[in-house]
Design a protein around this motif. Structure first.
Motif: not given
Length: 196
Positions: A84-86, A129-133
């Motif tokens: 997943q890219v910016d 994911r454990g940490k939010k995108i």
């Protein structure tokens, strides 16, 4: 009299975000890091075949067989990643990824080998994911598939950054014939053998 052939153990796992691809940690500074041994009970001499860095997720094969590990890590076996890219990745950027880009490996400029890359026309359904995108308020994102036969340190992240689209989330979805499919984060499956 022939020696009996050694019975090896093999596993396929969905490595979660935030875990190191190892079972022991001799580095005192990393004493709080999560290790693969926390996901299940594994036999002695188990090893990860290749690595995913701490922030990367997805398919990881484990084995007690060094020869099998060496083969799967070789350039004979494809590894596919969804990144997943910016931003909305462009066709021009995809072509650059396909043809090879310059990245830095241990302070040396390295040109990546030609690979298969394409923009996904859908959003893959992975567990949260454990940490939010970051969310859409910070700008759009897109997903790209990159299939490599090499595995330099943090290679996919460096490749997408080199073409102007930094990776926000990276998930390995395939190693050779093995696919992540519908596995859950942290799931472990025992295999009878590892097909070469």
């Amino acid at each position: 009299m022939e020696k009996p052939s050694q019975q090896h153990s093999h596993f396929i796992i969905f490595k979660p975000f935030g875990y190191l691809s190892q079972f022991t940690n001799n580095d005192v500074s990393k004493h709080k890091k999560k290790l693969l041994g926390e996901l299940d009970i594994f036999p002695e001499n188990i090893m990860a075949i290749g690595r995913l860095d701490e922030k990367s997720e997805g398919l990881l094969l484990l084995t007690t067989d060094g020869k099998t590990s060496e083969y799967i890590r070789s350039s004979k076996v494809e590894k596919e990643y969804f990144a997943q890219v910016d931003g909305y990745i462009t066709l021009e950027a995809i072509e650059k990824l396909k043809n090879g880009v310059e990245i830095s490996i241990e302070k040396t400029i390295y040109t990546t080998k030609p690979c298969n890359a394409f923009k996904l026309n859908y959003i893959p359904e992975f567990p949260k994911r454990g940490k939010k995108i970051r969310d859409d308020r910070h700008g759009p994102t897109s997903w790209v598939s990159i299939t490599l036969k090499e595995g330099k340190f943090r290679q996919v992240r460096k490749m997408t950054a080199a073409v102007g689209f930094p990776t926000l989330r990276l998930v390995r979805v395939r190693i050779g014939a093995y696919k992540l499919a519908n596995m859950k984060t942290g799931e472990v499956k025992k295999l009878k053998e590892l097909v070469k």
